[in-house]
Design a protein around this motif. Structure first.
Motif, PDB file in Angstrom:
ATOM      1  N   TRP B 344       0.890  -1.049   0.055  1.00 25.37           N
ATOM      2  CA  TRP B 344       0.190  -0.012  -0.172  1.00 25.37           C
ATOM      3  C   TRP B 344       0.912   1.218   0.181  1.00 25.37           C
ATOM      4  CZ3 TRP B 344       0.194   3.367   4.084  1.00 25.37           C
ATOM      5  CH2 TRP B 344       0.598   2.868   5.281  1.00 25.37           C
ATOM      6  N   GLN B 355      -5.280   6.733  -1.544  1.00 26.09           N
ATOM      7  CA  GLN B 355      -4.592   5.507  -0.617  1.00 26.09           C
ATOM      8  C   GLN B 355      -4.612   4.488  -1.657  1.00 26.09           C
ATOM      9  OE1 GLN B 355      -7.346   6.457   2.480  1.00 26.09           O
ATOM     10  NE2 GLN B 355      -5.663   5.856   3.955  1.00 26.09           N
ATOM     11  N   VAL B 396     -11.457   6.828   2.972  1.00 26.16           N
ATOM     12  CA  VAL B 396     -10.588   5.784   3.789  1.00 26.16           C
ATOM     13  C   VAL B 396     -11.123   4.567   4.108  1.00 26.16           C
ATOM     14  CG1 VAL B 396      -9.722   5.978   6.459  1.00 26.16           C
ATOM     15  CG2 VAL B 396      -9.651   8.016   4.770  1.00 26.16           C
ATOM     16  N   GLN B 397     -12.525   4.514   4.330  1.00 27.92           N
ATOM     17  CA  GLN B 397     -12.956   3.169   4.733  1.00 27.92           C
ATOM     18  C   GLN B 397     -12.974   2.152   3.595  1.00 27.92           C
ATOM     19  OE1 GLN B 397     -16.944   3.550   6.040  1.00 27.92           O
ATOM     20  NE2 GLN B 397     -17.466   1.568   6.337  1.00 27.92           N
ATOM     21  N   MET B 400      -9.163   1.046   3.770  1.00 23.94           N
ATOM     22  CA  MET B 400      -9.069  -0.036   4.764  1.00 23.94           C
ATOM     23  C   MET B 400      -9.914  -1.239   4.712  1.00 23.94           C
ATOM     24  SD  MET B 400      -6.651   1.523   6.828  1.00 23.94           S
ATOM     25  CE  MET B 400      -6.577   0.483   8.342  1.00 23.94           C
ATOM     26  N   GLN B 401     -11.027  -1.467   4.271  1.00 25.50           N
ATOM     27  CA  GLN B 401     -11.577  -2.578   4.053  1.00 25.50           C
ATOM     28  C   GLN B 401     -10.836  -3.391   2.947  1.00 25.50           C
ATOM     29  OE1 GLN B 401     -15.827  -1.510   3.859  1.00 25.50           O
ATOM     30  NE2 GLN B 401     -15.867  -1.108   6.073  1.00 25.50           N
ATOM     31  N   ARG B 404      -7.716  -5.335   3.942  1.00 27.49           N
ATOM     32  CA  ARG B 404      -8.013  -6.339   4.641  1.00 27.49           C
ATOM     33  C   ARG B 404      -8.572  -7.589   3.660  1.00 27.49           C
ATOM     34  NH1 ARG B 404      -8.232  -6.778  10.027  1.00 27.49           N
ATOM     35  NH2 ARG B 404      -9.994  -7.906  10.178  1.00 27.49           N
ATOM     36  N   GLN B 425     -17.475  -4.938   3.935  1.00 27.41           N
ATOM     37  CA  GLN B 425     -17.454  -5.210   5.362  1.00 27.41           C
ATOM     38  C   GLN B 425     -17.911  -6.794   5.801  1.00 27.41           C
ATOM     39  OE1 GLN B 425     -15.430  -3.757   7.400  1.00 27.41           O
ATOM     40  NE2 GLN B 425     -15.705  -4.712   9.358  1.00 27.41           N
ATOM     41  N   THR B 435     -13.534  -6.771  12.787  1.00 18.89           N
ATOM     42  CA  THR B 435     -13.388  -6.510  14.065  1.00 18.89           C
ATOM     43  C   THR B 435     -14.771  -6.287  14.664  1.00 18.89           C
ATOM     44  OG1 THR B 435     -13.191  -4.193  13.372  1.00 18.89           O
ATOM     45  CG2 THR B 435     -11.086  -5.396  13.910  1.00 18.89           C
ATOM     46  N   ASP B 437     -16.777  -4.315  16.469  1.00 18.21           N
ATOM     47  CA  ASP B 437     -17.729  -3.413  15.938  1.00 18.21           C
ATOM     48  C   ASP B 437     -17.107  -2.443  14.799  1.00 18.21           C
ATOM     49  OD1 ASP B 437     -17.177  -0.788  18.647  1.00 18.21           O
ATOM     50  OD2 ASP B 437     -15.693  -2.271  17.270  1.00 18.21           O
ATOM     51  N   GLY B 438     -16.618  -3.042  13.821  1.00 18.12           N
ATOM     52  CA  GLY B 438     -16.037  -2.607  12.682  1.00 18.12           C
ATOM     53  C   GLY B 438     -16.926  -1.723  11.993  1.00 18.12           C
ATOM     54  N   ALA B 439     -16.498  -0.677  11.420  1.00 20.51           N
ATOM     55  CA  ALA B 439     -17.570   0.450  10.839  1.00 20.51           C
ATOM     56  C   ALA B 439     -17.748  -0.465   9.463  1.00 20.51           C
ATOM     57  CB  ALA B 439     -16.557   1.483  10.365  1.00 20.51           C
TER      58      ALA B 439
END
Lengths: 107, 439
Positions: B344, B355, B396-397, B400-401, B404, B425, B435, B437-439
């Protein structure tokens, strides 16, 4: 200078003086604390400075930004209600004694 | 502060006998992101012997990414750039030697020859020599105010040159429409200078992004007043003393108060190549950062990593330096810690947070989610229906997702990726990776 207590992943505690206006992450990397990577250098872009804030201090911190919340949704270690990104926590005199713990992995 | 660490003795590993039998230090050449990571990881992995970190600059270890971004706008105290404080190195018993240039590696004798005549014995060696900015080889390239960006000194010189141009009403000409060139262009606009970007190819960042991402950045740069020129073949720089203009093959001439050259980097494998290590535009390493010599590892921008399918991967990023650094430290202690996570990168231009995760090379389909005009969207790259990379602009979300998903070999379908109502997610949840309570 406000003092911050860092609890490393293996449970050892280190208390360091950190400049007001500087971040909790900055204090940790300057002081050689284990458990923090901070790959992006504090831009809220990598989520590798994840910490758990001691519960008594949680309400005294400025709330997380939307970006920080999104990053926290995908941290490498377990996310807990007291999870924060330490690069977003700015040290100030009122936070003297702040205690945070770093998890066992950041990436 | 005392030293709270207790260092377990490294157990003798017959295959690495040369490493553990010697009392000489482990020596790391290069005190940037990769070198520092190797040193820290050696301690974390339990190495208790002497450890020397050699840097050829006069500054202690510092971060390079801000040099093309925030630092250009506000060159400030060194502390803000510092990678690790002096205290951190002392605490980890890392002996930092600055202004130290290595002339040669004597592998037969396991020692380094320094340019100051000193010799340093090593029990094992780590190379983190980085890269240098690729230079123009054109008439006029040696004129004054023709600048490139790699070090703090370079950044300070560019920052000063941009300010002079802004004050004198002279344009800044950027050669190269990649990350560095565009970050410098954005910063120069913020400082009030006129900016022209000359790019040889038909679009921005074409080596790493799809046209739809290039187009979004073209709109943003033009909206901020940057002149973008594509297909520009620079033929010469003109001036007397300092550069005054840049000429292109189509006969145009662009006035310039300074020129910033951002045409990529060259991995610094000179020491390794001279010592007979296998190199191919970078020190050849496996995914555990091992070179062709068992007692020498290499990490960061100076490497070319051989992938399982035989391809060579040259990455210039913080993550690569950090993860290869961890691999290198483990390898020196006889352990395997392969770096296989999705690569990344990030770039900041104006208020867009770009990103990127994965490698989009070889994609056959791109879908987007989000707002292309704003721009706040992500481009999802697929190859034969599987996700291989995602570029996120102020999303951003998604980034990040996707990181993963890629790290765990999961893939949405192109339809799912393009559907704003589909939760990425949910794929992580289904794989029990989300996670709590992942967003």
């Amino acid at each position: 200078m406000p003092r911050v207590t860092y609890i490393e992943p293996d449970g050892r505690a280190q208390t360091l003086s950190v400049d007001a206006g500087s971040s909790v992450m900055r204090g940790a990397v300057d002081g050689g604390i284990d458990g923090v990577e901070a790959q992006c250098g504090g831009l809220c872009a990598c989520a590798t400075c994840h910490c758990y804030v001691q519960l008594a201090w949680l309400d005294k911190l400025a709330p997380p930004s939307e970006d920080e919340l999104l990053m926290l949704g995908n941290v490498a270690a377990e996310r807990r209600p007291n999870s924060r990104l330490s690069c977003q926590l700015i040290v100030e005199p009122a936070l003297d004694g702040l205690t945070v713990q770093f998890p066992d992995r950041q990436s | 502060m005392g030293l709270p660490y207790s260092f377990p003795t490294v157990r003798a590993d017959p295959e690495h006998a040369s490493i553990v039998d010697s009392q000489a230090p482990i020596v790391i050449v290069g005190a940037g992101q990769a070198g520092v990571q190797i040193a820290e990881s050696l301690r974390q992995e339990g190495y208790g012997g002497e450890l020397q970190l050699l840097g050829n600059e006069s500054h202690p270890p510092y971060q390079r990414p801000p040099l093309s971004k925030k630092w250009l706008l506000e060159p400030g105290a060194f502390g803000a750039l510092s990678l690790r404080g002096a205290e951190a190195l002392v605490r980890r018993r890392i002996e930092l030697k600055l202004d130290t240039e290595v002339a040669a590696i004597d592998r037969a004798a396991s020692r380094l020859q320094l340019t100051n005549g000193e010799q340093l014995p090593y029990r094992a060696l780590a190379l983190a020599t980085g890269a240098w900015a690729r230079a123009l080889s054109l008439p006029g390239a040696a004129l004054g105010q023709v600048l490139s960006l790699r070090s703090i000194a370079d950044s300070a010189a560019i920052s000063a040159a941009i300010r002079r141009c802004a004050a004198a009403g002279r344009p800044v000409v950027v050669i190269g429409g990649g990350f560095i060139g565009l970050e410098v262009a954005a910063s120069a606009r913020k400082l009030g200078a006129a900016v022209t970007v000359l790019e040889g190819l038909p679009r921005l960042m074409s080596r790493v992004t799809a046209p739809i991402v290039s187009e979004a950045f073209e709109r943003v740069h033009r909206a901020h007043g940057v002149e973008l020129v594509f297909g520009a073949q620079v033929t010469q720089l003109r001036g007397s003393g300092d550069v005054e203009s840049v000429c292109t093959a189509d006969g145009r001439e662009y006035a310039a108060g300074c020129v910033v050259v951002g045409i990529g980097v060259v991995p610094d494998d000179r020491l390794a190549a001279a010592a007979g290590l296998a190199c191919d535009r970078g020190i050849l390493v496996d995914d555990c950062a091992r070179s062709s010599d068992l007692s020498i590892v290499a990490a960061g921008d100076c490497t070319a990593r051989r992938l399982a399918d035989g391809r060579l991967l040259r990455l210039e990023s913080v993550q690569n330096a950090v993860e290869q650094g961890k691999s290198a430290a483990a390898a020196l202690l006889g352990r395997e810690r392969p770096f296989r996570a999705a690569p990344w990168f990030w770039s900041d231009q104006y208020d867009i947070k770009l990103q990127m995760v994965g490698l989009s090379h070889g994609y056959d389909q791109v879908v987007t989610r989000g707002d292309l005009q704003k721009p706040a969207f992500s481009a999802f790259y697929f190859q034969a229906g599987r996700l291989i990379a995602v570029d996120s602009l102020s999303r951003v979300q998604d980034h990040m997702q996707s990181k993963r998903l890629l790290d765990h070999g999961l893939s949405p379908t192109p339809e799912q990726a393009a559907d704003p109502l589909f939760e990425l997610q949910s794929l992580l949840r289904d794989a029990k990776l989300a996670t709590a309570d992942g967003a």
